[in-house]
Design an enzyme around this catalytic site. Structure first.
Site, PDB file in Angstrom:
ATOM      1  N   LYS A 156       0.856  -1.187   0.000  1.00 51.79           N
ATOM      2  CA  LYS A 156       0.000   0.000   0.000  1.00 51.79           C
ATOM      3  C   LYS A 156       0.897   1.244   0.000  1.00 51.79           C
ATOM      4  CE  LYS A 156      -3.467   2.455   2.861  1.00 51.79           C
ATOM      5  NZ  LYS A 156      -4.422   2.361   3.982  1.00 51.79           N
ATOM      6  N   ASP A 201      -2.676   9.894   4.218  1.00 49.85           N
ATOM      7  CA  ASP A 201      -4.096   9.558   4.289  1.00 49.85           C
ATOM      8  C   ASP A 201      -4.840  10.564   5.166  1.00 49.85           C
ATOM      9  OD1 ASP A 201      -6.574   8.364   4.269  1.00 49.85           O
ATOM     10  OD2 ASP A 201      -5.986   6.590   5.429  1.00 49.85           O
ATOM     11  N   LYS A 220     -10.394  12.569   8.244  1.00 45.94           N
ATOM     12  CA  LYS A 220     -10.059  12.091   9.591  1.00 45.94           C
ATOM     13  C   LYS A 220     -10.100  13.278  10.555  1.00 45.94           C
ATOM     14  CE  LYS A 220      -6.962   8.298   8.250  1.00 45.94           C
ATOM     15  NZ  LYS A 220      -7.694   7.132   8.817  1.00 45.94           N
ATOM     16  N   ASP A 225       1.232   5.738   5.971  1.00 42.84           N
ATOM     17  CA  ASP A 225       0.294   4.929   5.203  1.00 42.84           C
ATOM     18  C   ASP A 225       0.897   4.339   3.917  1.00 42.84           C
ATOM     19  OD1 ASP A 225      -2.153   3.775   5.592  1.00 42.84           O
ATOM     20  OD2 ASP A 225      -3.277   5.281   4.450  1.00 42.84           O
ATOM     21  N   ASP A 270     -12.372   6.934   3.483  1.00 48.45           N
ATOM     22  CA  ASP A 270     -11.201   6.646   4.315  1.00 48.45           C
ATOM     23  C   ASP A 270     -10.808   5.166   4.240  1.00 48.45           C
ATOM     24  OD1 ASP A 270      -9.138   7.150   6.018  1.00 48.45           O
ATOM     25  OD2 ASP A 270     -10.352   7.394   7.824  1.00 48.45           O
ATOM     26  N   GLU A 290      -9.616   3.660   1.785  1.00 47.19           N
ATOM     27  CA  GLU A 290      -9.051   3.845   0.441  1.00 47.19           C
ATOM     28  C   GLU A 290      -7.973   2.824   0.094  1.00 47.19           C
ATOM     29  OE1 GLU A 290      -7.918   5.228   3.078  1.00 47.19           O
ATOM     30  OE2 GLU A 290      -5.769   4.892   2.824  1.00 47.19           O
ATOM     31  N   ARG A 319      -7.813  -0.382   0.405  1.00 48.87           N
ATOM     32  CA  ARG A 319      -8.305  -1.566  -0.303  1.00 48.87           C
ATOM     33  C   ARG A 319      -8.635  -1.241  -1.756  1.00 48.87           C
ATOM     34  NH1 ARG A 319     -12.917  -2.124   4.142  1.00 48.87           N
ATOM     35  NH2 ARG A 319     -11.224  -1.111   5.281  1.00 48.87           N
TER      36      ARG A 319
HETATM   37  N1  BES Z   1      -4.695   4.146   6.853  1.00 49.94           N
HETATM   38  C1  BES Z   1      -5.810   3.789   7.605  1.00 49.94           C
HETATM   39  C2  BES Z   1      -5.545   2.675   8.619  1.00 49.94           C
HETATM   40  C3  BES Z   1      -4.555   2.981   9.726  1.00 49.94           C
HETATM   41  C4  BES Z   1      -5.004   3.238  11.006  1.00 49.94           C
HETATM   42  C5  BES Z   1      -3.202   2.951   9.491  1.00 49.94           C
HETATM   43  C6  BES Z   1      -4.097   3.483  12.022  1.00 49.94           C
HETATM   44  C7  BES Z   1      -2.285   3.204  10.519  1.00 49.94           C
HETATM   45  C8  BES Z   1      -2.739   3.463  11.781  1.00 49.94           C
HETATM   46  C9  BES Z   1      -6.951   3.331   6.697  1.00 49.94           C
HETATM   47  O1  BES Z   1      -6.947   3.841   5.409  1.00 49.94           O
HETATM   48  C10 BES Z   1      -8.200   3.817   7.353  1.00 49.94           C
HETATM   49  O2  BES Z   1      -8.395   4.990   7.397  1.00 49.94           O
HETATM   50  N2  BES Z   1      -8.992   2.893   7.872  1.00 49.94           N
HETATM   51  C11 BES Z   1     -10.164   3.232   8.576  1.00 49.94           C
HETATM   52  C12 BES Z   1     -11.347   2.874   7.724  1.00 49.94           C
HETATM   53  C13 BES Z   1     -12.666   3.253   8.289  1.00 49.94           C
HETATM   54  C14 BES Z   1     -12.777   4.676   8.698  1.00 49.94           C
HETATM   55  C15 BES Z   1     -13.703   3.029   7.234  1.00 49.94           C
HETATM   56  C16 BES Z   1     -10.126   2.463   9.879  1.00 49.94           C
HETATM   57  O3  BES Z   1      -9.825   1.259   9.841  1.00 49.94           O
HETATM   58  O4  BES Z   1     -10.308   3.071  10.916  1.00 49.94           O
HETATM   59 ZN    ZN Z   2      -7.998   5.718   5.252  1.00 48.13          ZN
HETATM   60 ZN    ZN Z   3      -5.090   4.463   4.703  1.00 50.24          ZN
END
Ligand code: BES
Ligand code: ZN
Ligand code: ZN
Length: 477
Positions: A245, A250, A257, A268, A327, A329, A331
């Site tokens: 990835k 992000d 966020k 990320d 968010d 993204e 996947r």
């Molecule tokens: N990049 C984040 C996941 C992440 C979280 C990486 C903490 C490193 C530390 C991912 O893209 C994301 O935002 N995931 C969210 C999705 C949800 C809001 C739909 C998540 O898992 O909280």
């Molecule tokens: Zn995200």
């Molecule tokens: Zn992310």
């Protein structure tokens, strides 16, 4: 940069010295004076494991191998001890040190060296005052047991981890998808790895709707990075493909966020960095493996053209995806890379991704959440490498019924499941784009540390490189 680690056949008087030993009796008398031995004995009696003393022009550190029956645990304790030694030596402004394996085995010695080397990592690029820079630049190994090949592989792995950590620590103000790709390209050219960078135009032609969709809110173009390492005598008929990835930042996109959730989101692209770092290590160690690295790269931002909830994207493999949350993204961009991987007819595909907060909540920062389909044996081997290098994997299932969660009324699937089991439903989403033995590693937890944790350091950890190299070394030995 890690300290240079070289073999030194003879001990020189005046060298700083680390003597690594299991027992008092094994300590060579010719190297230690009577009063020193008396001091060591006293310390050893009260269970002190690291005993440094000063000889005016150099230091001697006696390190007893930590007591621990299980080999992997003992090696990990050696890494922790190595970190403590390097902290001590840097504090005393030491430039070089010779490590002598009095009666430690190869695993223990290399683990101590690893802890020392990884522990010295610093990211000083943006500090004007360089006063705090570590002084330890050279570690010599005085050993009858450890050969050149082991050290070459060891240095290759360190280089790979170092490369990955530097990239992850770079802020988005420097690291756009383009500079990310350029950094990887110049590393690859030097390492004998072939690189191809697919531009936005090419991605449009390939109909990579996931990567292009995520990129729509950005002022920077996306890049799809393709690396190939193909030594003439590779052992595998079909290549192994690594997918990483590469979200260089992000923000969450339109589902922005909030508060501290955005703080460390330069991490990320840690999966992409681990893929590039691993290929660098594989090439440096000259492992006889045909490997491909695929890194879809962009930032994820809100912008006038950004995708919004309800949008439907057509992916590289023709499937349609309803975007529920912008968010989620990672996947979307990985899905395109996973379907692109099919053209290589791979033996195995492994992706590394900082994919979900759900994985962090489940297992924290000390382990990787791993999932597999059609790759049980390879997964178990990878897990045992994880236990050895202490980048441990916890397996989560990809059972069919979890797929129910990502069914969409309007499109083929949606990019978000329910509020529970988010790491698994993300894995299920990715699995839909695979048709080969597949392992998914969610490294959201261990990729980045807010505060220093021994040799894993602070900030980027480079997680994944040592894990995969352990696995590939096993495969080729
Ligand atoms: N990049 C984040 C996941 C992440 C979280 C990486 C903490 C490193 C530390 C991912 O893209 C994301 O935002 N995931 C969210 C999705 C949800 C809001 C739909 C998540 O898992 O909280
Ligand atoms: Zn995200
Ligand atoms: Zn992310």
């Amino acid at each position: 940069m890690y300290p240079k680690i070289i073999v030194q056949t003879e001990l020189k008087t005046g060298d700083n010295l680390i003597l690594l030993t299991k027992s008092l009796q094994a300590l060579p008398e010719r190297l230690i004076s009577g009063p020193e031995m008396k001091f060591i004995k006293e310390q050893h009696k009260i269970k002190v494991e690291m005993i440094p003393f000063n000889r005016l022009d150099h230091w001697v550190v006696i390190q007893f191998i930590p007591e621990e029956k299980e080999a992997n645990q003992r090696r990990e304790k050696c890494r922790l001890a190595g970190d403590k030694i390097q902290l001590f030596l840097n504090e005393h402004k030491v430039n070089q040190v010779t490590l002598c394996d009095v009666d430690s085995d190869e695993g223990e010695t290399m683990a101590l060296l690893e802890g020392m080397a990884l522990g010295t990592y610093q990211f000083f690029k943006y500090k004007t005052d360089k006063k705090g820079v570590n002084t330890l630049k050279k570690i010599s190994l005085n050993s009858k047991k450890i050969g050149k090949k082991t050290l070459t592989e060891f240095n290759a792995i360190l280089n790979g981890v170092d490369f990955a950590r530097d990239l992850v620590n770079e802020p988005n103000s420097y690291l756009t998808a383009t500079t990310f790709a350029n950094e990887i390209e110049s590393m690859a050219v030097k390492a004998g790895i072939t690189v191809e960078l697919l531009s936005k135009k090419k991605l449009e032609a390939l109909q990579m709707g996931g990567l292009l969709g995520v990129n729509k809110g950005s002022h920077e173009p996306p890049v799809f990075i393709i690396l190939e390492y193909k030594p003439s005598r590779h052992r595998n008929k079909q290549p192994i493909v690594l997918v990483g990835k590469g979200i260089v930042y992000d923000t969450g996109g339109m589902n922005l966020k909030t508060e501290s959730h955005m703080e460390n989101m330069k991490t990320d692209m840690a999966g992409g960095a681990a893929v590039a770092g691993t290929l660098l290590a594989v090439a440096g160690a000259k492992l006889p493996l045909h490997m491909i690295g695929l890194i879809p790269a962009t930032d994820n931002r809100p912008g006038p053209r950004a995708i919004v909830s309800g949008d439907i994207l057509r992916m590289h493999n023709g499937m349609t995806v309803e975007v529920i949350n912008t968010d989620a993204e990672g996947r979307l961009i990985l899905a395109d890379a996973l379907s692109y991987a099919k053209r290589y007819d791979p033996e195995l595909v492994i992706d590394l991704a900082t994919l979900t907060g759900s994985a962090v909540r489940a297992i924290g920062k000390r382990a990787i959440a791993g999932m597999q389909s059609d790759a049980k044996k390879e997964f178990d081997r990878l897990s045992s490498s994880g236990a050895e290098v202490y980048e441990r994997i916890v397996e989560l299932p990809l059972w069919d019924d979890y797929g129910e969660e990502i069914k969409s009324d309007l499109a083929d699937i949606k990019n978000l499941g329910g509020p529970e089991a988010g790491a698994i439903t993300a894995g299920k989403f990715l699995q839909k784009f695979t048709s080969y033995p597949y392992i998914h590693l969610d490294i959201a937890g261990p990729s980045f540390l807010d505060k220093r944790d021994s040799y894993r350091g602070q900030g980027a950890t480079g997680v994944g490189v040592r894990l995969l190299m352990g696995f590939f070394k096993q495969k080729t030995s």
